[in-house]
Design an enzyme around this catalytic site. Structure first.
Site, mmCIF file in Angstrom:
data_model
loop_
_atom_site.group_PDB
_atom_site.id
_atom_site.type_symbol
_atom_site.label_atom_id
_atom_site.label_comp_id
_atom_site.label_asym_id
_atom_site.label_seq_id
_atom_site.Cartn_x
_atom_site.Cartn_y
_atom_site.Cartn_z
ATOM 1 N N TYR A 53 4.370 -8.194 -17.469
ATOM 2 C CA TYR A 53 3.564 -8.901 -16.466
ATOM 3 C C TYR A 53 2.179 -9.250 -17.007
ATOM 4 O O TYR A 53 1.474 -8.407 -17.555
ATOM 5 C CB TYR A 53 3.391 -8.054 -15.202
ATOM 6 N N HIS A 83 -9.857 -18.463 -12.507
ATOM 7 C CA HIS A 83 -10.385 -17.422 -11.619
ATOM 8 C C HIS A 83 -11.904 -17.474 -11.472
ATOM 9 O O HIS A 83 -12.480 -16.676 -10.726
ATOM 10 C CB HIS A 83 -9.961 -16.041 -12.126
ATOM 11 N N ASN A 195 -8.951 -7.891 -14.326
ATOM 12 C CA ASN A 195 -8.543 -6.750 -13.507
ATOM 13 C C ASN A 195 -9.590 -5.650 -13.633
ATOM 14 O O ASN A 195 -10.205 -5.473 -14.684
ATOM 15 C CB ASN A 195 -7.214 -6.212 -13.993
ATOM 16 N N TYR A 280 -36.019 16.669 17.956
ATOM 17 C CA TYR A 280 -35.015 16.767 16.895
ATOM 18 C C TYR A 280 -35.436 16.045 15.627
ATOM 19 O O TYR A 280 -35.082 16.457 14.520
ATOM 20 C CB TYR A 280 -33.683 16.193 17.370
ATOM 21 N N ARG A 283 -37.508 18.830 14.033
ATOM 22 C CA ARG A 283 -36.851 20.126 13.889
ATOM 23 C C ARG A 283 -35.552 20.032 13.105
ATOM 24 O O ARG A 283 -35.195 20.951 12.358
ATOM 25 C CB ARG A 283 -36.591 20.694 15.286
ATOM 26 N N PHE A 328 -6.259 -1.167 -9.963
ATOM 27 C CA PHE A 328 -7.291 -2.159 -9.670
ATOM 28 C C PHE A 328 -7.716 -2.149 -8.212
ATOM 29 O O PHE A 328 -8.692 -2.804 -7.842
ATOM 30 C CB PHE A 328 -6.789 -3.564 -10.031
ATOM 31 N N GLU A 414 -0.884 -9.844 -2.526
ATOM 32 C CA GLU A 414 -1.959 -8.855 -2.409
ATOM 33 C C GLU A 414 -2.254 -8.680 -0.926
ATOM 34 O O GLU A 414 -3.197 -9.233 -0.376
ATOM 35 C CB GLU A 414 -3.177 -9.330 -3.205
#
Length: 512
Positions: A53, A83, A195, A280, A283, A328, A414
């Site tokens: 792959y 990409h 990746n 608070y 404290r 990934f 995905e």
């Protein structure tokens, strides 16, 4: 200074030094044996004709398409080009440098099948000061930070843009000027670069580095507020916190005791004070800030592991198998970023309540309204408190979790993603907001303590007020306070380091 990085053993201190100092880096020489072995294993498998792959197949939904051996280099080059789809402002230079180092660390684990020359090329570019222009937006944090890492990868092959010697220019021009030849990607190398979780992790680390400094600084600003408000130090007794056992709480109480030790203001109301308990926000400061410190320590543990991880796909295993997996997927980073965001928000939330207390004459035990020397004629720090409330509200909204917001991408291949990249990126904005809140608290706390004269605060806090006054003079008359807030926001970001976060329960940054 050159920082040596040993994949699998890189510390948070190494990474913060690299992030803050702009240092050059190189992998420990021991890493290259395994890198070369995995590259040789991959080459042998390609020669055997196996379908692998992303090496000799298409990507994602196109994985069933086989690519001939004579087109494997083109496949990797096309992958990088296609990409490069990021948008938005470029990431800061120190984040980009950290991304490059993290990518080298990941490839240096020797499971990615890339050549040692590719790692050396990234290091040479960083050493020369050639930093890729990486758009901030475009990753969903699964199948890696694909779009931003593609922009980094493009610069390695002489495409896209970089910043070099302070100028944004084409990568090819910068490489030529620096005498560095563009790399020609071999089988799998484009995929190995794209990746991975390095962008999300770098942004999360940058967020952690700032958040840790601010959380430690918040103990200092809290001590100023406690003394200005004539708060009691009894709630910070060590045994109280030992009985609960949380390390961050124990450390925080100790730091507050150290800062308040010897204060005349504190001693002046040990008797005759009609108040039984403090609010608070005073404290419970050790319980709240301490919990946030512990949260950030755990975030550090997660990010240290991720920084040393092999997160591309497929991976070359030690037995010679090449296996597709899902390292990934940036879910650990997304969850860590969400945890950090909640801690940042909470530190600001309790600090803002202390600011509100100090400017309110009904709560501040004798201080003038809005800490103004002549209330009514002068408004003092009225609107500075309003600004702190605005910043607190923004951080509350920004702290909403990102990791739960998955959406399918890539034709449902995905189908679950982490959203880690913007989960981490928003931490930088949140830190800026928190620094503003703590800067305002420092201003209010110093003003309140000075208004208690002739009573004197502790030596530690007096020294801190002296530092504050170098950046912000006392408020004797109304003036524009925006420059003071900005100056003090920078100051609170410079008071602690993260370098011993690796020590687990060590009270890091909590000594004077």
């Amino acid at each position: 200074m050159m920082i040596s990085l040993k994949p699998g053993h890189v510390s948070l201190c190494d990474l913060e030094t690299l992030y803050r100092g702009g240092n050059a880096f190189q992998l420990d020489r021991s890493a290259y044996t395994r890198v070369a072995e995995s590259a040789a294993t991959l080459a042998d498998r390609i020669k055997s004709g196996d379908a692998i792959y992303g090496v000799n197949t298409g990507f994602g939904k196109l994985a069933s398409i086989r690519i001939s051996d004579d087109k494997l280099k083109a496949l990797q080059r096309n992958l990088v080009r296609s990409h490069c789809a990021g948008v938005g402002e470029p990431l800061p230079a120190n984040v980009v440098r950290l991304i490059m180092a993290l990518k080298c660390i990941s490839l240096g684990r020797g499971a990615s099948g890339v050549r040692p020359e590719l790692i050396a090329h990234i290091q040479n570019m960083a050493r020369a000061g050639i930093l890729p222009v990486i758009p901030a937006k475009g990753s969903v944090g699964a199948s890696g930070d694909l779009a931003p890492l593609a922009h980094m990868a493009a610069s390695l092959i002489g495409e896209g843009e970089v910043v070099y010697r302070g100028e944004r220019m084409p990568s090819a021009k910068a490489l030529q000027t620096a005498g560095i030849a563009p790399v020609e990607l071999q089988a799998k190398e484009g995929l190995a670069l794209l990746n991975g979780t390095q962008v999300s992790t770098a942004l999360a680390l940058a967020g952690l580095f700032g958040a840790w400094r601010l959380s430690v600084s918040s103990l200092t600003t809290a001590a100023l507020s406690i003394d200005a408000a004539m708060g009691s130090s009894a709630p910070f007794s060590d045994e109280i916190h030992q009985l609960r056992g949380h390390q961050g709480q124990i450390d925080s109480a100790r730091r507050l005791r150290e800062l308040l030790q010897g204060s005349e203001i504190r001693e002046s109301h040990k008797s005759g004070d009609e108040r039984v308990q403090d609010p608070y926000c005073l404290r419970c400061a050790p319980q709240v800030i301490g919990a946030c410190l512990d949260q950030l320590r755990q975030v550090g543990v997660t990010l240290k592991i991720e920084a040393n991880a092999a997160t591309d796909n497929p991976l070359v295993l030690s037995n010679g198998e090449i296996v597709s997996g899902g390292n990934f997927h940036a879910e650990p980073v997304a969850l860590a970023a969400d945890q950090a965001a909640i801690a940042i928000s909470e530190i600001g939330s309790i600090a803002q309540r202390r600011i509100a207390m100090l400017v309110d004459p009904a709560l501040s035990f004798g201080l003038p309204a809005f800490l103004a020397p002549d209330p009514g004629l002068k408004s003092g720090l009225m609107i500075a408190e309003v600004t702190s409330a605005a910043l607190m509200s923004e951080n509350k909204s920004l702290s909403n979790p990102r990791s739960v917001d998955s959406t399918p991408t890539s034709a449902n291949q995905e189908d679950h993603v982490s959203m880690a990249c913007h989960a981490a990126r928003r931490l930088l904005e949140m830190n800026t907001n928190l620094a503003g809140i703590l800067g305002i608290e420092a201003m209010c706390g110093a003003q309140g303590i000075e208004l208690r004269a002739p009573l004197e605060t502790s030596d530690s806090l007096a020294g801190l007020i002296g530092t504050i006054r170098k950046h912000c003079p006392p408020l004797d008359d109304d003036r524009m306070v925006s420059p003071d807030i900005e100056a003090l926001a920078r100051l609170v970001l410079e008071t602690a380091t993260l370098c011993d976060l690796d020590g687990g329960t060590t009270p890091i940054g909590l000594t004077p």
